[in-house]
Design an enzyme around this catalytic site. Sequence first.
Site, mmCIF file in Angstrom:
data_model
loop_
_atom_site.group_PDB
_atom_site.id
_atom_site.type_symbol
_atom_site.label_atom_id
_atom_site.label_comp_id
_atom_site.label_asym_id
_atom_site.label_seq_id
_atom_site.Cartn_x
_atom_site.Cartn_y
_atom_site.Cartn_z
ATOM 1 N N GLU A 172 0.821 -1.198 0.000
ATOM 2 C CA GLU A 172 0.000 0.000 0.000
ATOM 3 C C GLU A 172 0.864 1.261 0.000
ATOM 4 O O GLU A 172 0.520 2.265 -0.642
ATOM 5 C CB GLU A 172 -0.939 0.008 1.214
ATOM 6 C CG GLU A 172 -2.009 -1.066 1.191
ATOM 7 C CD GLU A 172 -1.522 -2.387 1.763
ATOM 8 O OE1 GLU A 172 -0.303 -2.510 2.038
ATOM 9 O OE2 GLU A 172 -2.353 -3.300 1.932
ATOM 10 N N PRO B 264 11.369 -14.658 0.785
ATOM 11 C CA PRO B 264 10.166 -14.814 1.608
ATOM 12 C C PRO B 264 9.469 -13.499 1.854
ATOM 13 O O PRO B 264 10.097 -12.433 1.916
ATOM 14 C CB PRO B 264 10.716 -15.409 2.912
ATOM 15 C CG PRO B 264 12.138 -14.940 2.968
ATOM 16 C CD PRO B 264 12.614 -14.876 1.547
ATOM 17 N N ARG B 265 8.152 -13.547 1.999
ATOM 18 C CA ARG B 265 7.369 -12.342 2.287
ATOM 19 C C ARG B 265 7.787 -11.752 3.621
ATOM 20 O O ARG B 265 7.765 -10.537 3.802
ATOM 21 C CB ARG B 265 5.872 -12.708 2.311
ATOM 22 C CG ARG B 265 4.952 -11.525 2.592
ATOM 23 C CD ARG B 265 4.905 -10.584 1.404
ATOM 24 N NE ARG B 265 3.947 -9.504 1.605
ATOM 25 C CZ ARG B 265 4.195 -8.370 2.239
ATOM 26 N NH1 ARG B 265 5.395 -8.159 2.753
ATOM 27 N NH2 ARG B 265 3.281 -7.441 2.370
#
Length: 436
Positions: free
Chosen positions: A68, A270-271
Site C-alpha cells: 500500500e 520470503p514475504r
Amino acid sequence: MSSALARVALSAYRWVGFGLYPVMRPYLAIRAAKGKEERGRRRERFGHASVERPAGPLVWFHAASVGETNAVSPLIREVRRRGINVILTTGTVTSARVARDRLGDTVIHQYVPLDLKPTISRFLDYWRPDLAVMAESEIWPMTIIELGARQIAQVLVNGRMSDRSFARWKKRPAIADALFEKFSLVVAQSDVDAERFRTLGALPVLVTGNLKVETDAPPYDPATLAGYLGQLGDRKTWAAISTFEGEEIAAGAVHRMLKERTGLLTIVVPRHPERGDVIEAALVAKGLKVARRTRNDPLTADTDIFLGDTIGEMGLYLRMTEIAFVGRSLLGEGGQNPIEPAMLGCAVLSGPNVQNFRDSYQSLAKSGGAKMVRDVEMLAKGVGYLLAHDEMRRRMIDAGQDTVHEMRGALVDTLRGLEPYLNPLTVKARLHPRET
C-alpha cells in the site's frame, strides 16, 4: 441487523477499546521485543506526535504495509507538488523503511495510532488533517467514526474488497452501511470491487484501476547486482518471491527436480524475511546448500538456494532472473502482487489462489504474461520449460510488460476524483506559503 443495533454494536466496540487501552502497552512492548515495533516510537501508536505539525493544509495518508505504501507514493508526490503538507502513517516497521526510501523527508511519517477512542482522538486533535486518504482495504471503525464526527472528508483510494471481507461485511449490513456511508468517495480498483463497496453502502464510487501499476520499478544497487551476476556466470536462475510458509520447501523441491539438467540456482525471497533462519534450516535439512543475502554469502558453483532475506531489495532479486513464481498462491491464500515481476521483465508463474489480485492476474494471463500452476510438479514443469525455451520465455516477458503499460492510468484518474478535495487545499497552500 437494524440501524439501532448497529449503533449499539459500534458503541460496544468503542467501550471495548477503552477497556483494552491499559493492556496495549505491554502488548506493544512484546511486539517491539520481536522487532515488530520500533522501541523509540511506540508512543506514536497511542496518538502522541513525535514531530511538530507544520502550518498550513495537511492531508493524512494511511497505508497499512509495504504494498500500500508503494501504491500511494506517486499520489503523495502529486499532492506535495501542490504545496500541501502530508502526514503518512503506516503499520509495520518494513513499511516505515519503504516510506523513508521512497519519500524521504518530503512527508511526515508516523506509526498509525491504534483504533481506540483515546488514541485516535489524540492523533486527530493534534494533527487536525483537512483530508484523510486511506489505501486499499483499511476499514477501522473508530477512526472512521472520529473522522466523521469532526467532519473531515475521508476517501478510500485503490479500494479493494476481497471475497472473504465482502462475505464478512454482508453478514453485518447495518454496521457496514453505518461505516461505508461516511466515506466521501471510494476509488476502487475494479468494477467488481466498486459494486461490492456500493452494496455495503459507499457512495459515490469511482473505478480507476490499480495504483500499484503506477509505481516506479523497485530500486537496486548496480554494483551489488553486477557482483552477483559475475558470480553466477552462465548459470540459469528462477525466483520464488513473496513466499509464505511451505512455499520455500516447494521451491526447494522444484530445484531438486531440475538442477541436474540445468545447473540451476534458485532464488527464494520470503514475504517475511525474519523467517530466514527457519527457512534455511528447512532447506538444509533437504540437502540443499543455502547462501543468504544477510550474510553476504558468495554464490559458489555448489550453491543451490540464494535466500533473499532482506527488506527493500526485490529490485535486486528480480533483476537476477527472468522467471518468477509469485507466492501466497500455491499453499497460501489470496496471492501477492504480480505487477513488479512483470514490470521488471520476468515471465510470471503463480498458484491458483490469487483472489486478492484477481484482476491483475486475469489481465496478465489473458495476454500470455502469466501462467497458473496447480501444484509443485506443475510448477517444476513450467520452470523447466521456460528455462529450456528462450522464445516462449521472451514472449511471456514481452506480453507482461505490454500489459503493465496498458494498465496504467489509475494515478491520473484518481487525482481527477480527488480534485474537489485537493483544489481548496491547493489554493490555501498558495495563499499561505510555508517553508518546505
